[in-house]
Design a protein around this motif. Sequence first.
Motif, short mmCIF file in Angstrom:
data_model
loop_
_atom_site.label_atom_id
_atom_site.label_comp_id
_atom_site.label_asym_id
_atom_site.label_seq_id
_atom_site.Cartn_x
_atom_site.Cartn_y
_atom_site.Cartn_z
N PHE A 132 7.68 2.74 2.96
CA PHE A 132 6.54 2.13 2.29
C PHE A 132 6.98 1.43 1.02
O PHE A 132 7.81 1.94 0.27
CB PHE A 132 5.48 3.18 1.95
CG PHE A 132 4.68 3.62 3.13
CD1 PHE A 132 3.51 2.97 3.46
CD2 PHE A 132 5.10 4.68 3.92
CE1 PHE A 132 2.76 3.37 4.56
CE2 PHE A 132 4.37 5.09 5.01
CZ PHE A 132 3.20 4.42 5.34
N ASP A 133 6.39 0.27 0.79
CA ASP A 133 6.69 -0.54 -0.38
C ASP A 133 5.41 -0.64 -1.19
O ASP A 133 4.35 -0.95 -0.64
CB ASP A 133 7.17 -1.92 0.06
CG ASP A 133 7.53 -2.81 -1.09
OD1 ASP A 133 7.77 -2.29 -2.20
OD2 ASP A 133 7.58 -4.04 -0.88
N LYS A 134 5.48 -0.39 -2.50
CA LYS A 134 4.28 -0.41 -3.33
C LYS A 134 4.31 -1.51 -4.38
O LYS A 134 3.54 -1.49 -5.33
CB LYS A 134 4.10 0.95 -4.00
CG LYS A 134 3.79 2.04 -3.02
CD LYS A 134 3.68 3.42 -3.60
CE LYS A 134 3.20 3.49 -4.99
NZ LYS A 134 3.04 4.82 -5.52
N HIS A 135 5.19 -2.49 -4.21
CA HIS A 135 5.28 -3.55 -5.22
C HIS A 135 4.05 -4.45 -5.24
O HIS A 135 3.57 -4.84 -6.29
CB HIS A 135 6.54 -4.39 -5.02
CG HIS A 135 7.79 -3.67 -5.37
ND1 HIS A 135 8.09 -3.26 -6.65
CD2 HIS A 135 8.83 -3.24 -4.61
CE1 HIS A 135 9.24 -2.64 -6.68
NE2 HIS A 135 9.71 -2.60 -5.45
N HIS A 136 3.55 -4.82 -4.08
CA HIS A 136 2.39 -5.71 -3.99
C HIS A 136 1.27 -5.00 -3.24
O HIS A 136 0.71 -5.52 -2.28
CB HIS A 136 2.77 -7.00 -3.26
CG HIS A 136 3.94 -7.70 -3.86
ND1 HIS A 136 3.87 -8.34 -5.08
CD2 HIS A 136 5.23 -7.84 -3.46
CE1 HIS A 136 5.05 -8.86 -5.37
NE2 HIS A 136 5.90 -8.57 -4.40
#
Length: 160
Positions: A132-136
């Motif tokens: 999971f990526d939470k940057h955007h």
Amino acid sequence: MMYVIDITGCICNTLYFCIKVLLRPKDYQGVIMKKRYIFLIIITLLIGLPLLRFWGMKQEINQEMQYTARSVRAKELMEEVIKEQDPKAFTDEGIIKSYEIDYDTVKHNSIGGFSILTYVNNDKELYFRFLFDKHHGLGIGTYSMSSKLDDILREAYYTE
């Protein structure tokens, strides 16, 4: 972070007490021993406080990852990927009948997200690993699957 505040207050009181004891007139040998103890206490504090703060921040990050991994949005994203790989997933005709998220496998990723394992059909050899990526906003940056699951899906959908 509440622990850090409580411990900091205790440490300040301890330092105040040590300085107060040091300034009282006593015999010379007792003052030297007290100075050594105060020196040891100060060194311990200089090493211990940053370690305590680091531990507190690590706990905070872990709690945030667990909360995000258990969210409805994360489950929806995982189901989308599963249905992308097996269009008939969660039906009698599909290969993937069910999945189970293993929350004990949540690990922080140095890029800024976290990874988690999802087991398929209650088989530990069939799994997806989601990053999971939470940057955007919350999203799946990438995913992989076990070679056994990949072989089963290829055999079912990509052979002619």
